[in-house]
Design an enzyme around this catalytic site. Structure first.
Site, mmCIF file in Angstrom:
data_model
loop_
_atom_site.group_PDB
_atom_site.id
_atom_site.type_symbol
_atom_site.label_atom_id
_atom_site.label_comp_id
_atom_site.label_asym_id
_atom_site.label_seq_id
_atom_site.Cartn_x
_atom_site.Cartn_y
_atom_site.Cartn_z
ATOM 1 N N SER A 129 0.834 -1.199 0.000
ATOM 2 C CA SER A 129 0.000 0.000 0.000
ATOM 3 C C SER A 129 0.877 1.261 0.000
ATOM 4 O O SER A 129 1.772 1.393 0.834
ATOM 5 C CB SER A 129 -0.908 -0.019 1.226
ATOM 6 O OG SER A 129 -1.674 1.152 1.217
ATOM 7 N N GLY A 130 0.605 2.136 -0.938
ATOM 8 C CA GLY A 130 1.359 3.388 -1.006
ATOM 9 C C GLY A 130 2.603 3.286 -1.867
ATOM 10 O O GLY A 130 3.368 4.246 -1.974
ATOM 11 N N THR A 134 -1.473 2.589 -8.118
ATOM 12 C CA THR A 134 -2.548 3.325 -8.788
ATOM 13 C C THR A 134 -1.963 4.402 -9.697
ATOM 14 O O THR A 134 -2.415 4.598 -10.822
ATOM 15 C CB THR A 134 -3.501 3.939 -7.740
ATOM 16 O OG1 THR A 134 -3.970 2.877 -6.920
ATOM 17 C CG2 THR A 134 -4.658 4.630 -8.389
ATOM 18 N N ASN A 179 -1.378 5.415 3.110
ATOM 19 C CA ASN A 179 -1.485 6.098 1.824
ATOM 20 C C ASN A 179 -2.681 7.044 1.847
ATOM 21 O O ASN A 179 -3.778 6.637 2.240
ATOM 22 C CB ASN A 179 -1.659 5.022 0.725
ATOM 23 C CG ASN A 179 -1.783 5.633 -0.661
ATOM 24 O OD1 ASN A 179 -1.743 6.852 -0.830
ATOM 25 N ND2 ASN A 179 -1.930 4.776 -1.652
ATOM 26 N N SER A 182 -5.477 5.637 -0.757
ATOM 27 C CA SER A 182 -5.339 4.184 -0.818
ATOM 28 C C SER A 182 -6.555 3.554 -1.500
ATOM 29 O O SER A 182 -7.703 3.891 -1.205
ATOM 30 C CB SER A 182 -5.198 3.649 0.602
ATOM 31 O OG SER A 182 -4.976 2.271 0.545
ATOM 32 N N SER A 183 -6.255 2.666 -2.430
ATOM 33 C CA SER A 183 -7.356 1.974 -3.112
ATOM 34 C C SER A 183 -7.953 0.992 -2.126
ATOM 35 O O SER A 183 -7.249 0.148 -1.577
ATOM 36 C CB SER A 183 -6.824 1.197 -4.318
ATOM 37 O OG SER A 183 -5.975 2.011 -5.078
ATOM 38 N N GLY A 406 -2.766 -2.857 -2.136
ATOM 39 C CA GLY A 406 -1.478 -3.478 -1.837
ATOM 40 C C GLY A 406 -1.466 -4.148 -0.475
ATOM 41 O O GLY A 406 -2.310 -3.886 0.382
ATOM 42 N N GLU A 408 -0.890 -4.871 3.137
ATOM 43 C CA GLU A 408 -0.805 -3.874 4.206
ATOM 44 C C GLU A 408 -0.806 -4.503 5.593
ATOM 45 O O GLU A 408 -1.442 -5.517 5.836
ATOM 46 C CB GLU A 408 -1.893 -2.804 4.067
ATOM 47 C CG GLU A 408 -3.300 -3.315 4.153
ATOM 48 C CD GLU A 408 -4.330 -2.229 3.800
ATOM 49 O OE1 GLU A 408 -3.969 -1.166 3.272
ATOM 50 O OE2 GLU A 408 -5.523 -2.486 4.070
HETATM 51 N N1 ATP Z 1 5.308 8.130 -10.043
HETATM 52 C C1 ATP Z 1 4.949 8.899 -9.025
HETATM 53 N N2 ATP Z 1 5.272 10.207 -9.055
HETATM 54 C C2 ATP Z 1 4.920 11.010 -8.029
HETATM 55 N N3 ATP Z 1 4.243 10.593 -6.946
HETATM 56 C C3 ATP Z 1 3.896 9.290 -6.857
HETATM 57 C C4 ATP Z 1 4.224 8.392 -7.907
HETATM 58 N N4 ATP Z 1 3.771 7.192 -7.544
HETATM 59 C C5 ATP Z 1 3.151 7.361 -6.343
HETATM 60 N N5 ATP Z 1 3.225 8.618 -5.932
HETATM 61 C C6 ATP Z 1 2.708 9.183 -4.659
HETATM 62 O O1 ATP Z 1 2.432 8.145 -3.785
HETATM 63 C C7 ATP Z 1 1.064 8.126 -3.403
HETATM 64 C C8 ATP Z 1 0.579 6.712 -3.296
HETATM 65 O O2 ATP Z 1 0.553 6.106 -4.545
HETATM 66 P P1 ATP Z 1 -0.605 5.113 -4.994
HETATM 67 O O3 ATP Z 1 -1.911 5.613 -4.569
HETATM 68 O O4 ATP Z 1 -0.390 4.821 -6.396
HETATM 69 O O5 ATP Z 1 -0.258 3.860 -4.128
HETATM 70 P P2 ATP Z 1 -0.868 2.415 -4.255
HETATM 71 O O6 ATP Z 1 0.263 1.489 -4.496
HETATM 72 O O7 ATP Z 1 -1.960 2.405 -5.220
HETATM 73 O O8 ATP Z 1 -1.405 2.176 -2.803
HETATM 74 P P3 ATP Z 1 -2.697 1.383 -2.344
HETATM 75 O O9 ATP Z 1 -2.354 -0.052 -2.364
HETATM 76 O O10 ATP Z 1 -2.909 1.879 -0.969
HETATM 77 O O11 ATP Z 1 -3.775 1.758 -3.240
HETATM 78 C C9 ATP Z 1 0.360 8.892 -4.478
HETATM 79 O O12 ATP Z 1 -0.795 9.492 -3.983
HETATM 80 C C10 ATP Z 1 1.400 9.915 -4.867
HETATM 81 O O13 ATP Z 1 1.381 10.983 -3.973
HETATM 82 MG MG MG Z 2 -3.904 2.185 -5.160
#
Ligand code: ATP
Ligand code: MG
Length: 1046
Positions: A129-130, A134, A179, A182-183, A406, A408
């Site tokens: 997660s994070g 996404t 996050n 977070s999805s 993800g 967690e």
């Molecule tokens: N390529 C990137 N460039 C800039 N910021 C990023 C990038 N990837 C992620 N982030 C930052 O990290 C945060 C978390 O990313 P994201 O929501 O994609 O995580 P996730 O893997 O989908 O987590 P979860 O499993 O909780 O959904 C985003 O809101 C953003 O602020």
């Molecule tokens: Mg996500």
């Protein structure tokens, strides 16, 4: 000497050294930013080296690194300038390894492989997660949106695909401790492409939304974004209509995490984005109204308070929320009230309503809120899918994007984390299977020997969770379904009973002394592939049952809200069959997902979280090392390296490196395989370093490829220079040729134009000349077609010439240009007019003095013209007022005749009357008389009254004879005079004496009186020379030369 020529002549050893030297240079350059592909890492078994590389690149903002075709992505936690349109263009259609690693390179490669091989693909994005899953999936989607060929129709689909994201994120994402976005649901999205690569449609599958969040959030976490967006960003009218206040603190469901407001989230602007997205994805006004009616209803539901009556049952007193709920859901208040406080029990044939305790009522209320929200979310996905559906039934290929919650681990982990982590476990299993399988298959297919690589297979954990009859899920379901007093704790006991001794399972009871200290009695711990997670069993049964009382469903069926009607179909409450438990549904959906994925070509993005604090620039070694470990990156790398670090299709390898051998450059005639063989021999590959497969070359060590690549780098520059030079030369030649051709063309055209003009001119000239001749020939005919122009020309020409040759003076008037016959009459008229004009001009220019003079001349003319021979000569001589000025007249004479006023004086020669001796005298004419004066003496005065007449000859002499009367006794007789200004003197005399008619022009001889009765004669004749003499007979002979008239 060029590099290539050099290559041909130098020895193999020299070549290797040179390549090595170049390689070192490149390696250093490469070192500075680490290695772009872990496969090329020499210490590929060292976790530290792996980590070093990742760190080095991370600190340079190089967040992407490959392991072959797998992309490792480290969350930068800051905006990087690498996602621009320009970047997308750069990566479009470019070979995977030719540019620095990027998510766009992967996306592009998937896309092109799909088009080339016409098969289905999916991109598995994993990480905890994070970690950025996404975000990665959004980047991929954006890349496709920009790079795919588009039409107006496709743009529609593209916009919907893109905008489905903010909607789903608003309803399915929330801030968690891990996050801020977070999805809280799993998402698998198919993008469908036509055979040209246009995105024509899509489909989304959603997996198990974490509904419990609707009614409860842990400290530091929020409910789903949409609630806050509505309260913060919703328009005043909308809020009024929904009965909401603009204050999150007012809603129990929004404040349990105690962080309704977060600086990193802008609910207001996100609200606007969602509004726009809803309109693009074609949600109707009424859909939107119903949707927000439901969201508001959930908030109102949360605020409902139950009181207790005397029997301890729940009652609803003065809950203003009931009014709004009734309005928004379109259910009568009474019905709602009944549903929220009672449960229907069917006993035999009877139906009995049993009242809830207050606590139970809260439970039922929350269950309803979760159900409404969860079902609405599913409706939302369905609605988006409707708008993404592709109408065209022709075959499509798809690229699937899997972005799931993800892995967690929280301080307190419950049923939701169990499901989420189980899901990640399954995906890890899939990853292991697919990577090992594909690798193995490739070696087999290519006929290469394969040595298995040891790796951790998490199948054991998957089995622990999902095995039929023995797995945790089965035991949980059993507990949920069995009759009797099943509780979370009985479930735990069952687990302990069945799982005792499993290496990945431990509870307080099963644990050894040391571990036990870290476990509560109600906990069980799983050793997941990604680490240990301790789950608290409280709530497992409930959440798994996800019980919604049947009568509550019936209440919902009465709703007027269109979405609620859709979400609570009439068939459902009647069904007596127990619905599947949540975890079983989830398990089944994961089986379905696995099937979907297994039928497609896999690509991987492994996301890594650099630190727990969401901070940019911080690389937590321990955290990253842990992820590298559990994501199986080291194993993946080892698998990649165990066989051969690199493999390329013969065609591609040959195409890229053929400049390195003179045999293969520029074109290889044989098969690609033979070409590659020739090339590697030339490059000096040792047999142990490479293997020739059926369609690919396999290179064992990265060093070998490095050397080749570096040699290529060097060679490329020289080739580029040569190609550039050749190209420039070619371009210049081409340019020159083009210019020359153009010049010739222009020249030809110009010449042709000139020739055409000349021909036209000549044709015109011939016509004109012919016409001219014809006109000339018929010039004397009356004007007709043939001679009209000629005559016009003649007229014009004559008039023009005439204009230039007009006589300048009246006397020249007859020098008139001879007119052509047709102009004769006009000419005469013109001449007349012109003469008149000249005369008038002349006359106007004449002064009074001149006029007087001319009048004298006219008088002279009347007297002598045509009569006296030398008259014409006098015409041009102007008359003077006098020929002797007063000073030359003797003073005495002057005094004597002054009173008479001298009018004119002229010197004369007087011939004596008898001897004809010549004597110089002055002839003075006064008002009354003519005087002949010699010095101071007046020799003779002739009163005009006594002047009988004047005789002159008709010849050219200048003689005049004044005849006087004898009446005047003082007169001495007639005067014979010679005067050079004869005509002037005579004219003046005739004017003074007023005797115009007394001049007699005689012929032959003139008689004159010498004295009364005595006569003399003057004879005149023309002779050879002028002379005057006395003839023998006593007459005066005047001979004059004949003058010719002008
Ligand atoms: N390529 C990137 N460039 C800039 N910021 C990023 C990038 N990837 C992620 N982030 C930052 O990290 C945060 C978390 O990313 P994201 O929501 O994609 O995580 P996730 O893997 O989908 O987590 P979860 O499993 O909780 O959904 C985003 O809101 C953003 O602020
Ligand atoms: Mg996500």
């Amino acid at each position: 000497m060029t590099h290539l020529a050099l290559e041909m002549t130098e020895s193999l050893e020299e070549r290797c050294n040179r390549i090595l030297r170049n390689m070192e240079g490149s390696l250093m350059a490469r070192d500075r930013v680490g290695i772009q592909d872990f496969v090329l890492l020499d210490a590929y078994t060292s976790e530290s080296a792996f980590l070093d590389n990742l760190r080095k690149r991370f600190h340079e903002n190089l967040i992407y690194t490959y392991i072959g075709t797998l992309l490792v992505s480290v969350n930068p936690y800051k905006e990087l300038d690498i996602y621009s349109k320009k970047q997308m263009d750069t990566y479009m259609g470019v070979n995977f390894f030719e540019l620095p690693p990027h998510i766009y390179a992967l996306a592009d490669n998937v896309f092109r492989t799909m088009l080339a091989e016409f098969n289905n693909h999916f991109i598995l994005i994993s990480g905890e997660s994070g970690a950025g899953k996404t975000e990665a999936s959004k980047k991929i989607l954006q890349f496709y949106a920009v790079s795919c060929p588009s039409t107006k129709l496709l743009n529609n689909v593209r916009d919907r695909l893109l905008l489905s994201n903010p909607i789903l994120e608003a309803f399915g994402n929330a801030k968690t401790l891990k996050n801020d976005n977070s999805s809280r649901f799993g998402k698998y999205m198919d993008i469908q492409f036509d055979h040209q690569g246009g995105a024509v449609g899509g489909h989304i599958l959603s997996y198990l939304l974490e509904k419990s969040r609707v009614v409860h959030q842990n400290h530091g976490e929020r409910n789903f974004h949409i609630f806050y967006q509505l309260v913060e960003g919703g328009e005043e009218d909308l809020l009024r209509w929904l009965g909401l206040e603009r204050n999150c603190q007012r809603y129990r469901y929004l404040v349990q995490g105690a962080c309704a407001k977060v600086t990193s989230i802008n609910d207001k602007s996100d609200w606007k984005t969602v509004q726009k997205a809803l309109s693009v994805v074609e949600f109707s006004e009424s859909d939107i109204e119903s949707l927000f009616g439901i969201i508001a209803s959930v908030l109102h539901l949360g605020n409902i308070k139950f009181d207790t009556d005397s029997l301890g049952y729940a009652v609803l007193n003065n809950n203003p929320e009931m009014h709004w709920l009734s309005k928004l859901l379109g259910i009568p208040t009474q019905v709602l009230q009944q549903g929220l406080t009672h449960r229907k029990i069917e006993a035999k044939s009877e139906e009995v309503y049993s009242p809830f305790s207050a606590e139970h009522a809260v439970y039922a209320r929350d269950a309803l809120a979760k159900a409404i929200y969860g079902r609405t979310f599913n409706w939302l996905v369905g609605k988006i899918n409707e708008s993404l559906v592709n109408q065209d039934s022709s075959r499509k290929t798809v690229i699937g994007l899997l972005d799931i919650y993800g892995f967690e681990v929280f301080h307190m982990n419950s049923f939701e984390q169990f499901c989420i982590n189980y899901c990640n476990e399954k995906l890890q299993q899939l990853f292991i299977q697919l990577t090992l399988r594909s690798e193995q298959e490739e070696y087999q297919m290519e006929g290469i020997e394969w040595e298995p690589v040891p790796y951790f297979n998490n199948k054991i954990i998957c089995d622990l969770v999902e095995e039929k009859h023995r797995g945790i899920i089965s035991i949980l379901d059993e507990e949920c379904l069995r009759p009797g007093e099943a509780t979370d704790l009985t479930f735990l006991e069952k687990l302990e009973e069945k799982m005792g001794g499993h290496p990945h399972f431990v509870t307080h009871k099963l644990a050894d002394q040391k571990t036990r200290k870290t476990l509560e009695r109600g906990d069980f711990r799983l050793l997941h592939y990604a680490g240990e997670v301790t789950y608290c069993v409280v709530g497992f049964l409930d959440k798994n049952n996800d019980l919604l009382y049947r009568n509550v469903k019936e209440v919902m069926r009465q709703s007027k809200n269109a979405i609620i009607i859709h979400c609570f179909p009439s068939t459902e409450p009647e069904s007596k069959k127990r619905p599947e438990t949540v975890v079983t549904q989830f398990k089944n959906s994961l089986v379905g997902l696995t099937d979907i994925l297994m039928s497609k070509e896999p690509w991987y993005v492994r996301c890594i979280k650099p630190n727990e604090g969401k901070q940019p620039g911080r690389f937590d070694d321990v955290l990253v090392r842990h992820q590298v470990k559990y994501l199986g990156l080291m194993e993946h790398l080892r698998v990649r390296r165990a066989g051969f670090a690199y493999r390329r299709r013969y065609e591609i390898f040959l195409q890229r490196y053929k400049p390195l051998s003179p045999d293969t450059w520029p074109n290889w005639k044989g098969t690609a395989e033979e070409g590659v063989l020739c090339l590697v021999k030339h490059l000096g590959y040792k047999p142990s370093e490479y293997k020739m497969g059926r369609t690919k070359i396999f290179i064992r060590h990265p060093r070998t490829l490095f050397a080749t690549e570096d040699a290529f780098e060097v060679c490329k520059h020289e080739l580029a220079t040569r190609i550039q030079a050749k190209y420039k030369g070619y371009k210049a030649r081409e340019g020159y040729q083009r210019q020359r051709d153009a010049a010739t063309k222009i020249e030809n055209c110009w010449r042709a134009l000139l020739a055409r003009k000349e021909r036209q001119r000549r044709a015109w000239a011939v016509k004109v000349i012919k016409k001219f001749i014809k006109g000339f020939m018929t010039r004397n005919q009356p004007t007709n077609v043939e001679n009209r122009e000629y005559l016009a020309y003649v007229r014009n020409s004559y008039l023009t010439r005439l204009k230039e040759n007009l006589p300048e003076t009246v006397p020249d008037r007859n020098a008139w240009l001879t007119p052509p016959p047709i102009m004769r009459e006009a000419s005469q008229l013109l001449q007349k007019l012109y003469i008149r004009h000249m005369v008038r001009k002349y006359v106007r220019s004449v002064t009074p003095q001149r006029k007087a003079q001319l009048q004298l001349k006219v008088l002279t003319s009347s007297m002598f013209k045509g009569k006296k021979e030398n008259y014409p000569f006098s015409v041009c001589r102007p008359f003077l007022d006098t020929r002797i000025c007063e000073e030359d007249i003797n003073l005495k004479v002057l005094q004597m005749i002054q009173h008479e006023c001298i009018k004119y004086s002229v010197p004369v020669v007087k011939y004596d009357r008898s001897g004809f001796r010549p004597r110089l005298r002055q002839l003075l004419l006064t008002q009354t008389a003519a005087y002949l004066v010699a010095e101071a003496k007046v020799k003779q005065r002739i009163d005009y009254g006594s002047l009988k007449g004047v005789s002159v000859s008709n010849l050219s002499d200048n003689f005049l004879i004044l005849h006087v009367t004898w009446d005047d006794i003082k007169q001495k007789g007639d005067l014979v005079l010679q005067c050079d200004h004869l005509f002037e003197a005579l004219t003046k005399l005739s004017v003074a004496a007023n005797k115009h008619n007394s001049v007699n022009v005689a012929q032959g001889s003139v008689r004159f009186d010498i004295q009364p009765g005595k006569e003399g004669f003057v004879d005149f004749k023309s002779g050879q020379e002028s002379m005057v003499y006395r003839t023998k007979n006593g007459r005066l002979m005047v001979e004059s030369t004949r003058t010719k008239a002008r």
